[in-house]
Design a protein around this motif. Structure first.
Motif, PDB file in Angstrom:
ATOM      1  N   LEU A   1       0.831  -1.207   0.000  1.00 47.43           N
ATOM      2  CA  LEU A   1       0.000   0.000   0.000  1.00 47.43           C
ATOM      3  C   LEU A   1       0.866   1.258   0.000  1.00 47.43           C
ATOM      4  O   LEU A   1       0.595   2.213  -0.717  1.00 47.43           O
ATOM      5  CB  LEU A   1      -0.939   0.008   1.205  1.00 47.43           C
ATOM      6  N   ALA A   2       1.924   1.236   0.827  1.00 50.48           N
ATOM      7  CA  ALA A   2       2.820   2.397   0.886  1.00 50.48           C
ATOM      8  C   ALA A   2       3.403   2.662  -0.499  1.00 50.48           C
ATOM      9  O   ALA A   2       3.500   3.808  -0.940  1.00 50.48           O
ATOM     10  CB  ALA A   2       3.927   2.166   1.904  1.00 50.48           C
ATOM     11  N   GLY A   3       3.750   1.582  -1.219  1.00 51.43           N
ATOM     12  CA  GLY A   3       4.287   1.738  -2.562  1.00 51.43           C
ATOM     13  C   GLY A   3       3.276   2.378  -3.500  1.00 51.43           C
ATOM     14  O   GLY A   3       3.590   3.313  -4.234  1.00 51.43           O
ATOM     15  N   LEU A   4       2.019   1.886  -3.446  1.00 49.92           N
ATOM     16  CA  LEU A   4       0.974   2.434  -4.319  1.00 49.92           C
ATOM     17  C   LEU A   4       0.717   3.906  -4.017  1.00 49.92           C
ATOM     18  O   LEU A   4       0.636   4.740  -4.918  1.00 49.92           O
ATOM     19  CB  LEU A   4      -0.327   1.645  -4.128  1.00 49.92           C
ATOM     20  N   PHE A   5       0.594   4.221  -2.716  1.00 45.28           N
ATOM     21  CA  PHE A   5       0.319   5.612  -2.336  1.00 45.28           C
ATOM     22  C   PHE A   5       1.495   6.501  -2.745  1.00 45.28           C
ATOM     23  O   PHE A   5       1.305   7.614  -3.228  1.00 45.28           O
ATOM     24  CB  PHE A   5       0.072   5.734  -0.831  1.00 45.28           C
ATOM     25  N   GLY A   6       2.700   5.972  -2.536  1.00 42.67           N
ATOM     26  CA  GLY A   6       3.890   6.746  -2.882  1.00 42.67           C
ATOM     27  C   GLY A   6       3.928   7.056  -4.363  1.00 42.67           C
ATOM     28  O   GLY A   6       4.232   8.175  -4.772  1.00 42.67           O
ATOM     29  N   LYS A   7       3.572   6.058  -5.195  1.00 38.78           N
ATOM     30  CA  LYS A   7       3.583   6.273  -6.638  1.00 38.78           C
ATOM     31  C   LYS A   7       2.591   7.373  -7.015  1.00 38.78           C
ATOM     32  O   LYS A   7       2.887   8.247  -7.820  1.00 38.78           O
ATOM     33  CB  LYS A   7       3.241   4.969  -7.358  1.00 38.78           C
TER      34      LYS A   7
ATOM     35  N   ASP B   1       3.232  10.872  -8.853  1.00 34.86           N
ATOM     36  CA  ASP B   1       2.513  11.273 -10.070  1.00 34.86           C
ATOM     37  C   ASP B   1       1.980  12.685  -9.931  1.00 34.86           C
ATOM     38  O   ASP B   1       2.115  13.508 -10.834  1.00 34.86           O
ATOM     39  CB  ASP B   1       1.341  10.313 -10.331  1.00 34.86           C
ATOM     40  N   VAL B   2       1.335  12.961  -8.784  1.00 37.00           N
ATOM     41  CA  VAL B   2       0.764  14.289  -8.568  1.00 37.00           C
ATOM     42  C   VAL B   2       1.875  15.326  -8.546  1.00 37.00           C
ATOM     43  O   VAL B   2       1.760  16.407  -9.135  1.00 37.00           O
ATOM     44  CB  VAL B   2      -0.037  14.321  -7.248  1.00 37.00           C
ATOM     45  N   GLU B   3       2.994  14.955  -7.902  1.00 34.11           N
ATOM     46  CA  GLU B   3       4.156  15.845  -7.827  1.00 34.11           C
ATOM     47  C   GLU B   3       4.634  16.220  -9.224  1.00 34.11           C
ATOM     48  O   GLU B   3       4.997  17.353  -9.490  1.00 34.11           O
ATOM     49  CB  GLU B   3       5.267  15.122  -7.059  1.00 34.11           C
ATOM     50  N   GLN B   4       4.574  15.243 -10.140  1.00 31.04           N
ATOM     51  CA  GLN B   4       5.062  15.479 -11.495  1.00 31.04           C
ATOM     52  C   GLN B   4       4.006  16.093 -12.403  1.00 31.04           C
ATOM     53  O   GLN B   4       4.170  16.149 -13.612  1.00 31.04           O
ATOM     54  CB  GLN B   4       5.552  14.171 -12.103  1.00 31.04           C
ATOM     55  N   GLY B   5       2.903  16.519 -11.814  1.00 30.95           N
ATOM     56  CA  GLY B   5       1.919  17.255 -12.585  1.00 30.95           C
ATOM     57  C   GLY B   5       0.805  16.426 -13.188  1.00 30.95           C
ATOM     58  O   GLY B   5      -0.029  16.941 -13.914  1.00 30.95           O
ATOM     59  N   LYS B   6       0.769  15.108 -12.903  1.00 30.29           N
ATOM     60  CA  LYS B   6      -0.363  14.323 -13.397  1.00 30.29           C
ATOM     61  C   LYS B   6      -1.535  14.545 -12.457  1.00 30.29           C
ATOM     62  O   LYS B   6      -1.420  14.343 -11.259  1.00 30.29           O
ATOM     63  CB  LYS B   6      -0.014  12.829 -13.422  1.00 30.29           C
ATOM     64  N   ASP B   7      -2.640  14.974 -13.000  1.00 34.35           N
ATOM     65  CA  ASP B   7      -3.799  15.283 -12.178  1.00 34.35           C
ATOM     66  C   ASP B   7      -4.650  14.014 -12.019  1.00 34.35           C
ATOM     67  O   ASP B   7      -5.203  13.519 -12.997  1.00 34.35           O
ATOM     68  CB  ASP B   7      -4.611  16.378 -12.861  1.00 34.35           C
ATOM     69  N   PRO B   8      -4.745  13.490 -10.796  1.00 33.43           N
ATOM     70  CA  PRO B   8      -5.481  12.236 -10.631  1.00 33.43           C
ATOM     71  C   PRO B   8      -6.975  12.390 -10.856  1.00 33.43           C
ATOM     72  O   PRO B   8      -7.689  11.401 -11.002  1.00 33.43           O
ATOM     73  CB  PRO B   8      -5.182  11.827  -9.182  1.00 33.43           C
ATOM     74  N   SER B   9      -7.478  13.652 -10.875  1.00 40.27           N
ATOM     75  CA  SER B   9      -8.917  13.806 -11.072  1.00 40.27           C
ATOM     76  C   SER B   9      -9.288  13.792 -12.555  1.00 40.27           C
ATOM     77  O   SER B   9     -10.448  13.799 -12.908  1.00 40.27           O
ATOM     78  CB  SER B   9      -9.402  15.113 -10.432  1.00 40.27           C
ATOM     79  N   LEU B  10      -8.292  13.764 -13.434  1.00 42.42           N
ATOM     80  CA  LEU B  10      -8.601  13.735 -14.861  1.00 42.42           C
ATOM     81  C   LEU B  10      -9.120  12.357 -15.272  1.00 42.42           C
ATOM     82  O   LEU B  10      -8.594  11.343 -14.854  1.00 42.42           O
ATOM     83  CB  LEU B  10      -7.360  14.067 -15.686  1.00 42.42           C
ATOM     84  N   ILE B  11     -10.130  12.386 -16.079  1.00 39.08           N
ATOM     85  CA  ILE B  11     -10.670  11.137 -16.598  1.00 39.08           C
ATOM     86  C   ILE B  11      -9.954  10.856 -17.914  1.00 39.08           C
ATOM     87  O   ILE B  11      -9.929  11.716 -18.787  1.00 39.08           O
ATOM     88  CB  ILE B  11     -12.178  11.273 -16.859  1.00 39.08           C
ATOM     89  N   PRO B  12      -9.374   9.681 -18.079  1.00 41.69           N
ATOM     90  CA  PRO B  12      -8.707   9.409 -19.353  1.00 41.69           C
ATOM     91  C   PRO B  12      -9.731   9.435 -20.488  1.00 41.69           C
ATOM     92  O   PRO B  12     -10.815   8.883 -20.356  1.00 41.69           O
ATOM     93  CB  PRO B  12      -8.122   8.008 -19.165  1.00 41.69           C
ATOM     94  N   THR B  13      -9.383  10.119 -21.571  1.00 42.96           N
ATOM     95  CA  THR B  13     -10.362  10.212 -22.658  1.00 42.96           C
ATOM     96  C   THR B  13     -10.384   8.929 -23.472  1.00 42.96           C
ATOM     97  O   THR B  13      -9.373   8.253 -23.623  1.00 42.96           O
ATOM     98  CB  THR B  13     -10.078  11.407 -23.580  1.00 42.96           C
ATOM     99  N   VAL B  14     -11.567   8.594 -23.937  1.00 43.31           N
ATOM    100  CA  VAL B  14     -11.713   7.412 -24.783  1.00 43.31           C
ATOM    101  C   VAL B  14     -11.917   7.830 -26.229  1.00 43.31           C
ATOM    102  O   VAL B  14     -12.149   6.995 -27.084  1.00 43.31           O
ATOM    103  CB  VAL B  14     -12.920   6.547 -24.336  1.00 43.31           C
TER     104      VAL B  14
END
Lengths: 194, 153
Positions: free
Chosen positions: A24-30, A34-47
């Motif tokens: 779990l720590a690994g998953l949360f850390g990743k 990701d957020v640190e590098q500017g990937k927005d987790p609230s974005l929905i991947p477009t299809v």
């Protein structure tokens, strides 16, 4: 006492909770990285990338050119931009759109999303008008067709009318230079097959 | 008295509904279908609400589109398929049953079965008769007894 053999106990199951915590720590850390590098987790991947754009026929702003129709966009590479006079982030994006329009690299088609026509026109008069055509989408038909979540969002459409790229936020200079402009140049050199 | 009233009232509270009367279809049967479809569509902006509950503007327009499609004669499945084609599986509040969601669907049952298996093993062990001491253990026990008695005497 020491000569009594210790009972044999299988101890490895006690490591399971530790393993779970580590995974779990690994998953949360990743995710944090990701957020640190500017990937927005609230974005929905477009299809929608590499699917034909939805058909639309949008009323123009009063006194400003013709209707914006999906059929008319075929045969050329286009940048479709969803915006609204109510959209704060669109103000931040606007200077870049004006610069793109001036550069002549691509025509920008505007969709005035959920807006009053007067407000749209006033906004364009105040901030400048980078758009070739502007169509009104007061009830989000085109926006839902493009899977739009929040303005601004932009789409690169190729000559065949296929969505090739979605920009889920502000077109920054970095994104334009590194991704969008090279893509548009490449798509412009593709032959029109239909 | 006051607190118990608040407590009782909270029991009656249900999820908020954002559908406004002006949005509703005149035909109650069609409106019921629209509500049903809306409860399975996730608001794409707020992410953890159905479009039926959400006050976001995009959710309102999705509700209106659902009603337009129902009026035009589309089936519930066709509307769900259209929304999924635009926003991906994300828009379905209930995940579809497919290989990438097997873990989601079967996970809890698998964990429960594993737990039951582990528990039955432990309990089985606890109630088992202790096995007889080996010759080595018996002599070690006898030696310990001797030492202890010697110490006491």
């Amino acid at each position: 006492m020491s000569d009594i053999p210790a009972p044999k106990v299988n101890r490895w199951p006690y490591l399971i909770p530790l393993a779970v915590v580590l995974v779990l720590a690994g998953l949360f850390g990743k995710r944090l990285l990701d957020v640190e590098q500017g990937k927005d987790p609230s974005l929905i991947p477009t299809v929608l990338e590499n699917t034909p754009m939805p058909a639309f026929d949008l009323t123009p702003l009063p006194g400003r050119g013709d209707a914006l129709r999906s059929e008319d966009l075929k045969g050329q590479v286009t940048l479709v931009n969803f915006w609204g006079s109510w959209c704060v982030a669109c103000v931040a994006e606007h200077p870049m759109l004006l610069e793109i329009a001036r550069s002549g690299v691509v025509k920008i088609q505007g969709v005035a999303w959920r807006d009053e026509p007067d407000a749209s026109l006033a906004w364009l008069a105040r901030h400048g008008d980078p758009f070739d055509k502007v169509g009104q989408d007061p009830r989000s038909h085109a926006a839902i067709g493009f899977g739009v979540v929040a303005a601004p969002e932009s789409f690169v459409i190729d000559k065949q009318g296929v969505i090739r790229y979605k920009e889920p936020g502000i077109i920054t200079r970095e994104k334009w230079q590194a991704t969008i402009k090279p893509l548009i140049e490449r798509l412009k050199s593709e032959p029109l097959t239909k | 008295m006051k607190w118990s009233t608040i407590f009782l009232a909270s029991l009656l509270a249900t999820a908020a509904v954002a559908v406004e009367p002006s949005e509703m279809l005149k035909d109650p049967a069609l409106e019921a279908r629209a509500r049903e479809v809306s409860k399975h569509l996730r608001c794409v902006q707020c992410q953890n609400e159905t479009i039926d509950e959400s006050n976001a503007e995009i959710a309102r327009d999705m509700r209106l589109l659902v009603r337009e499609r129902i009026t035009a004669g589309d089936s519930n499945d066709a509307i769900m398929a259209y929304m999924t084609s635009r926003y991906g599986d994300y828009v379905r509040l209930q995940p579809r049953f497919m290989p990438v969601t097997y873990l989601l669907w079967f996970g809890p049952a698998v964990v429960l079965l594993l737990g039951a298996w582990a528990a039955s093993r432990r309990m089985g062990r606890r109630y088992k008769e202790p096995s007889a001491l080996s010759a080595e253990e018996q002599s070690a026990l006898a030696a310990a007894d001797d030492r202890q008695e010697g110490g006491r005497a």
